[in-house]
Design a protein around this motif. Structure first.
Motif, PDB file in Angstrom:
ATOM      1  N   ARG A  73       0.854  -1.089   0.362  1.00  0.00           N
ATOM      2  CA  ARG A  73      -0.487  -0.167  -0.241  1.00  0.00           C
ATOM      3  C   ARG A  73       0.516   1.439  -0.098  1.00  0.00           C
ATOM      4  O   ARG A  73       0.398   2.197   0.353  1.00  0.00           O
ATOM      5  CB  ARG A  73      -1.043  -0.045   1.094  1.00  0.00           C
ATOM      6  N   GLY A  74       1.848   0.739   0.088  1.00  0.00           N
ATOM      7  CA  GLY A  74       3.272   2.542  -0.076  1.00  0.00           C
ATOM      8  C   GLY A  74       4.061   2.091   0.549  1.00  0.00           C
ATOM      9  O   GLY A  74       4.424   1.119   1.251  1.00  0.00           O
ATOM     10  N   ASP A  75       5.533   2.397   0.592  1.00  0.00           N
ATOM     11  CA  ASP A  75       6.109   2.477   1.348  1.00  0.00           C
ATOM     12  C   ASP A  75       6.796   2.747   2.649  1.00  0.00           C
ATOM     13  O   ASP A  75       4.881   3.480   3.548  1.00  0.00           O
ATOM     14  CB  ASP A  75       7.699   3.675   0.995  1.00  0.00           C
ATOM     15  N   THR A  76       7.489   3.043   3.645  1.00  0.00           N
ATOM     16  CA  THR A  76       7.450   3.318   5.182  1.00  0.00           C
ATOM     17  C   THR A  76       7.583   4.619   5.695  1.00  0.00           C
ATOM     18  O   THR A  76       6.338   5.747   5.760  1.00  0.00           O
ATOM     19  CB  THR A  76       8.807   2.951   5.388  1.00  0.00           C
ATOM     20  N   ASP A 142      -7.468  19.837  -0.466  1.00  0.00           N
ATOM     21  CA  ASP A 142      -6.247  20.544  -0.843  1.00  0.00           C
ATOM     22  C   ASP A 142      -5.154  21.127   0.024  1.00  0.00           C
ATOM     23  O   ASP A 142      -4.009  20.962  -0.499  1.00  0.00           O
ATOM     24  CB  ASP A 142      -7.322  21.414  -1.668  1.00  0.00           C
ATOM     25  N   ARG A 143      -5.400  21.363   0.916  1.00  0.00           N
ATOM     26  CA  ARG A 143      -4.576  21.943   1.538  1.00  0.00           C
ATOM     27  C   ARG A 143      -3.692  21.018   2.001  1.00  0.00           C
ATOM     28  O   ARG A 143      -2.090  21.070   1.866  1.00  0.00           O
ATOM     29  CB  ARG A 143      -5.612  22.820   3.174  1.00  0.00           C
ATOM     30  N   ASP A 144      -4.258  20.130   2.870  1.00  0.00           N
ATOM     31  CA  ASP A 144      -3.119  18.885   3.107  1.00  0.00           C
ATOM     32  C   ASP A 144      -2.389  18.447   2.010  1.00  0.00           C
ATOM     33  O   ASP A 144      -1.263  17.742   2.022  1.00  0.00           O
ATOM     34  CB  ASP A 144      -3.907  17.602   3.072  1.00  0.00           C
ATOM     35  N   LEU A 145      -3.097  18.122   0.728  1.00  0.00           N
ATOM     36  CA  LEU A 145      -2.463  17.767  -1.017  1.00  0.00           C
ATOM     37  C   LEU A 145      -1.327  18.771  -1.229  1.00  0.00           C
ATOM     38  O   LEU A 145       0.071  18.643  -1.330  1.00  0.00           O
ATOM     39  CB  LEU A 145      -3.288  17.723  -1.276  1.00  0.00           C
ATOM     40  N   GLY A 152       6.149  19.120   3.257  1.00  0.00           N
ATOM     41  CA  GLY A 152       6.120  17.573   3.666  1.00  0.00           C
ATOM     42  C   GLY A 152       7.301  17.254   2.511  1.00  0.00           C
ATOM     43  O   GLY A 152       8.348  16.362   2.557  1.00  0.00           O
ATOM     44  N   GLU A 153       8.063  17.658   1.302  1.00  0.00           N
ATOM     45  CA  GLU A 153       8.071  17.348   0.211  1.00  0.00           C
ATOM     46  C   GLU A 153       8.443  16.064  -0.217  1.00  0.00           C
ATOM     47  O   GLU A 153       9.398  15.573  -0.543  1.00  0.00           O
ATOM     48  CB  GLU A 153      10.422  17.609   1.154  1.00  0.00           C
ATOM     49  N   LEU A 154       6.970  15.875  -0.521  1.00  0.00           N
ATOM     50  CA  LEU A 154       6.496  14.442  -1.066  1.00  0.00           C
ATOM     51  C   LEU A 154       6.619  13.950  -2.073  1.00  0.00           C
ATOM     52  O   LEU A 154       6.511  15.256  -2.874  1.00  0.00           O
ATOM     53  CB  LEU A 154       5.219  13.591  -0.178  1.00  0.00           C
ATOM     54  N   THR A 155       6.994  12.978  -2.748  1.00  0.00           N
ATOM     55  CA  THR A 155       6.330  12.494  -3.849  1.00  0.00           C
ATOM     56  C   THR A 155       4.838  12.413  -4.082  1.00  0.00           C
ATOM     57  O   THR A 155       4.395  12.237  -3.788  1.00  0.00           O
ATOM     58  CB  THR A 155       7.320  11.421  -4.952  1.00  0.00           C
ATOM     59  N   TYR A 156       4.760  12.600  -5.672  1.00  0.00           N
ATOM     60  CA  TYR A 156       3.083  12.579  -5.764  1.00  0.00           C
ATOM     61  C   TYR A 156       2.788  11.150  -5.366  1.00  0.00           C
ATOM     62  O   TYR A 156       1.704  11.381  -5.169  1.00  0.00           O
ATOM     63  CB  TYR A 156       2.815  13.214  -6.801  1.00  0.00           C
ATOM     64  N   GLN A 157       3.451  10.093  -6.231  1.00  0.00           N
ATOM     65  CA  GLN A 157       3.322   8.751  -5.299  1.00  0.00           C
ATOM     66  C   GLN A 157       2.966   8.254  -3.734  1.00  0.00           C
ATOM     67  O   GLN A 157       2.261   8.766  -3.708  1.00  0.00           O
ATOM     68  CB  GLN A 157       4.573   7.383  -5.645  1.00  0.00           C
ATOM     69  N   GLN A 158       4.504   9.129  -2.974  1.00  0.00           N
ATOM     70  CA  GLN A 158       3.668   9.441  -1.765  1.00  0.00           C
ATOM     71  C   GLN A 158       2.363  10.662  -1.362  1.00  0.00           C
ATOM     72  O   GLN A 158       1.680   9.584  -0.497  1.00  0.00           O
ATOM     73  CB  GLN A 158       5.567   9.962  -0.770  1.00  0.00           C
ATOM     74  N   VAL A 159       2.677  11.532  -2.230  1.00  0.00           N
ATOM     75  CA  VAL A 159       0.644  12.027  -1.416  1.00  0.00           C
ATOM     76  C   VAL A 159      -0.236  11.224  -2.008  1.00  0.00           C
ATOM     77  O   VAL A 159      -0.876  10.774  -0.356  1.00  0.00           O
ATOM     78  CB  VAL A 159       1.020  13.683  -2.263  1.00  0.00           C
ATOM     79  N   ALA A 160      -0.214  10.588  -3.448  1.00  0.00           N
ATOM     80  CA  ALA A 160      -0.984   9.800  -3.106  1.00  0.00           C
ATOM     81  C   ALA A 160      -1.326   8.570  -2.192  1.00  0.00           C
ATOM     82  O   ALA A 160      -2.252   8.256  -2.020  1.00  0.00           O
ATOM     83  CB  ALA A 160      -0.717   8.920  -5.029  1.00  0.00           C
ATOM     84  N   ASP A 161      -0.311   8.158  -2.073  1.00  0.00           N
ATOM     85  CA  ASP A 161      -0.162   7.225  -0.554  1.00  0.00           C
ATOM     86  C   ASP A 161      -0.815   6.990   0.263  1.00  0.00           C
ATOM     87  O   ASP A 161      -1.984   6.636   1.511  1.00  0.00           O
ATOM     88  CB  ASP A 161       0.648   6.076  -0.608  1.00  0.00           C
ATOM     89  N   VAL A 162      -0.290   8.830   1.220  1.00  0.00           N
ATOM     90  CA  VAL A 162      -1.013   9.111   1.904  1.00  0.00           C
ATOM     91  C   VAL A 162      -2.951   8.929   2.010  1.00  0.00           C
ATOM     92  O   VAL A 162      -3.178   8.951   3.343  1.00  0.00           O
ATOM     93  CB  VAL A 162      -0.129  10.489   1.974  1.00  0.00           C
ATOM     94  N   LEU A 163      -2.912   9.866   1.030  1.00  0.00           N
ATOM     95  CA  LEU A 163      -4.374  10.565   0.973  1.00  0.00           C
ATOM     96  C   LEU A 163      -4.996   9.373   0.325  1.00  0.00           C
ATOM     97  O   LEU A 163      -6.606   9.700   0.208  1.00  0.00           O
ATOM     98  CB  LEU A 163      -4.035  11.889   0.065  1.00  0.00           C
ATOM     99  N   ASP A 164      -4.825   8.383   0.074  1.00  0.00           N
ATOM    100  CA  ASP A 164      -5.340   6.967  -0.944  1.00  0.00           C
ATOM    101  C   ASP A 164      -6.002   7.649  -1.988  1.00  0.00           C
ATOM    102  O   ASP A 164      -7.092   7.019  -1.195  1.00  0.00           O
ATOM    103  CB  ASP A 164      -6.492   6.970   0.708  1.00  0.00           C
ATOM    104  N   VAL A 165      -5.305   8.387  -2.502  1.00  0.00           N
ATOM    105  CA  VAL A 165      -5.755   8.208  -4.291  1.00  0.00           C
ATOM    106  C   VAL A 165      -4.637   8.033  -4.909  1.00  0.00           C
ATOM    107  O   VAL A 165      -4.490   7.737  -4.526  1.00  0.00           O
ATOM    108  CB  VAL A 165      -6.370  10.157  -3.982  1.00  0.00           C
ATOM    109  N   PRO A 166      -5.392   8.182  -6.533  1.00  0.00           N
ATOM    110  CA  PRO A 166      -4.603   7.331  -7.156  1.00  0.00           C
ATOM    111  C   PRO A 166      -3.894   8.969  -7.441  1.00  0.00           C
ATOM    112  O   PRO A 166      -4.522   9.795  -7.086  1.00  0.00           O
ATOM    113  CB  PRO A 166      -6.003   7.106  -8.168  1.00  0.00           C
ATOM    114  N   VAL A 167      -2.337   8.438  -8.064  1.00  0.00           N
ATOM    115  CA  VAL A 167      -1.631   9.759  -7.801  1.00  0.00           C
ATOM    116  C   VAL A 167      -1.942  10.675  -9.028  1.00  0.00           C
ATOM    117  O   VAL A 167      -1.873  12.122  -9.259  1.00  0.00           O
ATOM    118  CB  VAL A 167      -0.413   8.988  -8.747  1.00  0.00           C
ATOM    119  N   GLY A 168      -3.145   9.656 -10.404  1.00  0.00           N
ATOM    120  CA  GLY A 168      -3.399  11.171 -11.363  1.00  0.00           C
ATOM    121  C   GLY A 168      -4.425  12.012 -11.073  1.00  0.00           C
ATOM    122  O   GLY A 168      -4.633  13.341 -11.127  1.00  0.00           O
TER     123      GLY A 168
END
Length: 191
Positions: A73-76, A142-145, A152-168
């Motif tokens: 479900r995503g990295d550590t 939207d503010r979280d994202l 947080g300097e997270l990648t789009y994929q990491q943000v998608a994992d955090v928010l549980d939404v697709p990267v698109g």
């Protein structure tokens, strides 16, 4: 033996599972590496007085629920940021108060040094209150994202994992959110 400056994600996953299930002490390495950026992010979102609590609660929950970590479900790092983001969301009233105060005063209480404070106050004195007002006006998601990417300097994929939404979805929401902020700040510079 010295530890390399860049720690591979596999090391985090090895520390988290299965080693931490038998030896919770190895969780200390995860904390030492990941607590500082999570603390900075929480301090920017909520103020330094709540950041310590958020970081402590993040790692407490991670330790308590380490058996449920699923690398599929995503990295550590994404897993830890998910926990931190959910805890920050519980403090949304404090965050909104912080942005309203920033909008009134233009003074960011989490600037890292006096020199940074002077430079930032001189160059951003007129923009900061308007940016804070615009941030306060965003939907929480939207503010979280936006802030997971910016602070947080997270990648789009990491943000998608955090928010549980697709990267698109991350890309499109971020684009719309940035456009809203540009418009709000553009009105300031032209109005």
């Amino acid at each position: 033996m010295s530890t390399p400056d860049v720690i591979p994600e596999e090391w985090d996953e090895a520390l988290l599972r299965p080693r931490s299930l038998d030896d919770p002490g190895c969780f200390d390495d995860l904390f030492r590496r990941h607590a500082p950026p999570i603390h900075r992010y929480a301090a920017r979102r909520l103020g330094s007085h709540l950041a310590d609590d958020v970081v402590a609660a993040t790692f407490h929950q991670a330790l308590k629920h380490r058996h449920s970590y699923d690398p599929a479900r995503g990295d550590t790092l994404s897993w830890l940021w998910t926990i931190a983001t959910n805890l920050i969301r519980r403090h949304h009233r404090a965050e909104a108060r912080l942005y309203r105060a920033l909008a009134r005063t233009g003074v960011d209480p989490v600037i890292e040094s006096h020199a940074d404070r002077v430079v930032d106050q001189v160059t951003a004195a007129t923009v900061t209150p308007h940016l804070a007002k615009a941030l306060a006006g965003l939907r929480k998601v939207d503010r979280d994202l936006l802030l997971l990417v910016a602070w947080g300097e997270l990648t789009y994929q990491q943000v998608a994992d955090v928010l549980d939404v697709p990267v698109g979805t991350v890309r499109s929401r971020l684009n719309r959110t940035r456009a809203k902020l540009r418009k709000a700040l553009g009105e300031v510079s032209h109005g």
